[in-house]
Motif scaffolding. Structure first.
Motif, mmCIF file in Angstrom:
data_model
loop_
_atom_site.group_PDB
_atom_site.id
_atom_site.type_symbol
_atom_site.label_atom_id
_atom_site.label_comp_id
_atom_site.label_asym_id
_atom_site.label_seq_id
_atom_site.Cartn_x
_atom_site.Cartn_y
_atom_site.Cartn_z
ATOM 1 N N CYS A 234 5.476 0.344 -3.679
ATOM 2 C CA CYS A 234 4.950 -0.656 -4.633
ATOM 3 C C CYS A 234 5.510 -0.495 -6.047
ATOM 4 C CB CYS A 234 3.423 -0.554 -4.714
ATOM 5 S SG CYS A 234 2.611 -0.848 -3.158
ATOM 6 N N HIS B 189 -3.273 -1.087 3.465
ATOM 7 C CA HIS B 189 -2.194 -0.430 2.725
ATOM 8 C C HIS B 189 -2.713 0.907 2.233
ATOM 9 C CE1 HIS B 189 1.319 0.132 0.177
ATOM 10 N NE2 HIS B 189 0.513 0.466 -0.812
ATOM 11 N N GLU B 190 -1.903 1.939 2.381
ATOM 12 C CA GLU B 190 -2.266 3.249 1.834
ATOM 13 C C GLU B 190 -1.396 3.514 0.632
ATOM 14 O OE1 GLU B 190 -3.211 5.430 6.043
ATOM 15 O OE2 GLU B 190 -2.458 6.647 4.386
ATOM 16 N N GLY B 191 -2.033 3.806 -0.506
ATOM 17 C CA GLY B 191 -1.245 4.013 -1.722
ATOM 18 C C GLY B 191 -1.889 5.042 -2.626
ATOM 19 N N ARG C 119 -4.901 -2.177 -6.310
ATOM 20 C CA ARG C 119 -3.863 -2.493 -5.310
ATOM 21 C C ARG C 119 -2.627 -3.078 -5.986
ATOM 22 N NH1 ARG C 119 -0.226 -2.655 -3.157
ATOM 23 N NH2 ARG C 119 0.479 -3.622 -1.216
ATOM 24 N N CYS D 114 2.570 3.870 -5.335
ATOM 25 C CA CYS D 114 3.336 4.470 -4.229
ATOM 26 C C CYS D 114 4.778 3.953 -4.280
ATOM 27 C CB CYS D 114 2.670 4.171 -2.885
ATOM 28 S SG CYS D 114 3.078 2.566 -2.197
HETATM 29 ZN ZN LIG Z 1 1.499 1.052 -2.607
#
Ligand SMILES: [Zn+2]
Ligand SMILES: [Fe+2]
Length: 411
Positions: free
Chosen positions: A58, A101-103, A50, A55
């Motif tokens: 981030c 969170h989607e990454g 994470r 992404c």
């Molecule tokens: Zn991310």
């Protein structure tokens, strides 16, 4: 505690770079089989993934800078779901405190990190049996030869350049191959010559012990260059001797580990202190304390510090430790003086020697001018640029070699 994994996705045949990923039952780990020189099973923490999410929210790929703030993270982050599409692991994280969170984590990014860790194992410097030599005009005119020069400095820590003009702009042209010189209290391109009443023994005709330059700086310079612009035929002596400290330290570690250890523990201060104004340097009062040998987390040498001209008294209340220090210090000094790795060279007009001041010691024999002159232009370049230019120029020319240059760990 053993962590059990539930295989959640099997790659399709078209995804040849990976066999599978699996999330642990608790969601705190992700196991990934990477295809890099065979299949390698690596396990990653959900929080680490994470933190390093790639992404757009981030991570900024253009600047290679992280945008995720530590305050967006918490220890309770787990992987809710993970799968692979187009060589990218897509992860859905969940945290009771921070929500979901989607990454993404690209496989290539994981592979590159793995390869970088592996490359550490064969990143030992190469020890030169003699000083490598290049032609000045080649290094100035051709990127391939510039790369060769930087590569020699990177791998062997030393390189001689011949047939340079003896004009004052030569070092500036050569150092232009790196982004910047490192200014010192002597200026950017000081002329080293023997003068009356010098405030630095370098500007005398006396011999100099084996040493590294400017250890009293927070960042001692990495690359040092001497350009001989004049040496009259009546001058006798003044040869330079260079010594790669790397094999000497490895020998010390093998034959006297107790001395090696003491030299990693005892802090030693290096100073530059003089208040006289003159034409070669500004008055200065600097001091920095460092052990002679500094190690990285793998126990490899990360930095060495040796200059017996600029060393301050070692101040230890524990006199037994002081006795141990002196045993190790004297043993090291004798090893340096008697080493089989000495590379002696008498620099002649038109020759430029460049060496890694963080890895090499250099010394000088005394000399007699006999009415003549022995003059060097000198300069320094920060060590950061040696590794950086090796990688940047190497990449531009299609080389993909790993740096082997210096002790400093980047992992
Ligand atoms: Zn991310
Ligand atoms: Fe020096």
């Amino acid at each position: 505690m053993a962590i059990s994994f539930a295989r959640c996705f099997l790659s399709s045949v078209s995804v040849r770079s990976i066999s599978s990923i699996a999330v642990s039952d608790s969601g705190s780990r992700l196991k990934v089989h990477l295809e890099v020189k065979g299949s390698v099973a690596k396990e990653y923490s959900s929080l680490w993934l994470r933190h390093n999410c790639q992404c757009e929210e981030c991570y900024d790929s253009l600047s290679s800078m992280m945008k995720v703030h530590p305050n967006q993270l918490s220890e309770d982050i787990v992987i809710h779901k993970a799968d692979i599409k187009d060589d990218v692991i897509r992860i859905n994280w969940n945290s009771p405190n921070f929500g979901s969170h989607e990454g993404i984590i690209p496989l290539q990014w994981l592979k590159n990190l793995h390869m970088k860790q592996e490359s550490r194992k064969d990143s030992k410097p190469l020890v030169a049996a003699s000083i490598p030599v290049l032609e000045y005009s080649d290094v100035i005119d051709s990127d391939e030869h510039t790369y060769q020069w930087i590569r020699n400095l990177n791998y062997f820590g030393i390189c001689l350049i011949e047939n340079a003009p003896i004009t004052t702009d030569v070092l500036e042209k050569l150092v232009g191959k790196f982004p910047h010189v490192q200014p010192t209290t002597y200026g950017n391109y000081p002329l080293l010559y023997a003068k009356d009443d010098p405030t630095d023994l370098g500007f005398s005709t006396s011999n100099l012990h084996f040493h590294q330059d400017l250890l009293y700086y927070e960042s001692p310079p990495g690359i040092e260059l001497f350009h001989c612009v004049r040496r009259d035929s009546c001058v006798v002596g003044g040869e330079n001797i260079f010594l790669d400290f790397y094999p000497v330290l490895e020998e010390l570690r093998q034959e006297a580990p107790q001395y090696f250890e003491v030299l990693t523990k005892v802090p030693v201060s290096f100073q530059r202190r003089h208040y006289m104004k003159n034409d070669v340097e500004t008055p200065s009062d600097m001091s920095i304390s460092r052990p002679h040998i500094q190690l990285d987390r793998y126990g490899e040498v990360a930095a060495v510090n040796w200059n017996t001209h600029h060393q301050e008294p070692v101040m230890l209340d524990d006199l037994d430790l002081l006795d141990s220090y002196y045993k190790a210090f004297l043993y090291m000094s004798r090893k340096i003086e008697s080493s089989k790795y000495h590379l002696e060279h008498c620099l002649l007009p038109g020759q430029i020697i460049a060496f890694n001041n963080r890895r090499f010691l250099h010394s000088r024999n005394s000399f007699q001018l006999n009415g003549g002159f022995r003059n060097f232009h000198t300069t320094y370049v920060n060590i950061d640029y040696l590794r950086s230019q090796f990688l940047v120029l190497g990449k531009a020319l299609g080389f993909n070699e790993s740096p082997k240059n210096i002790f400093m760990s980047t992992l």
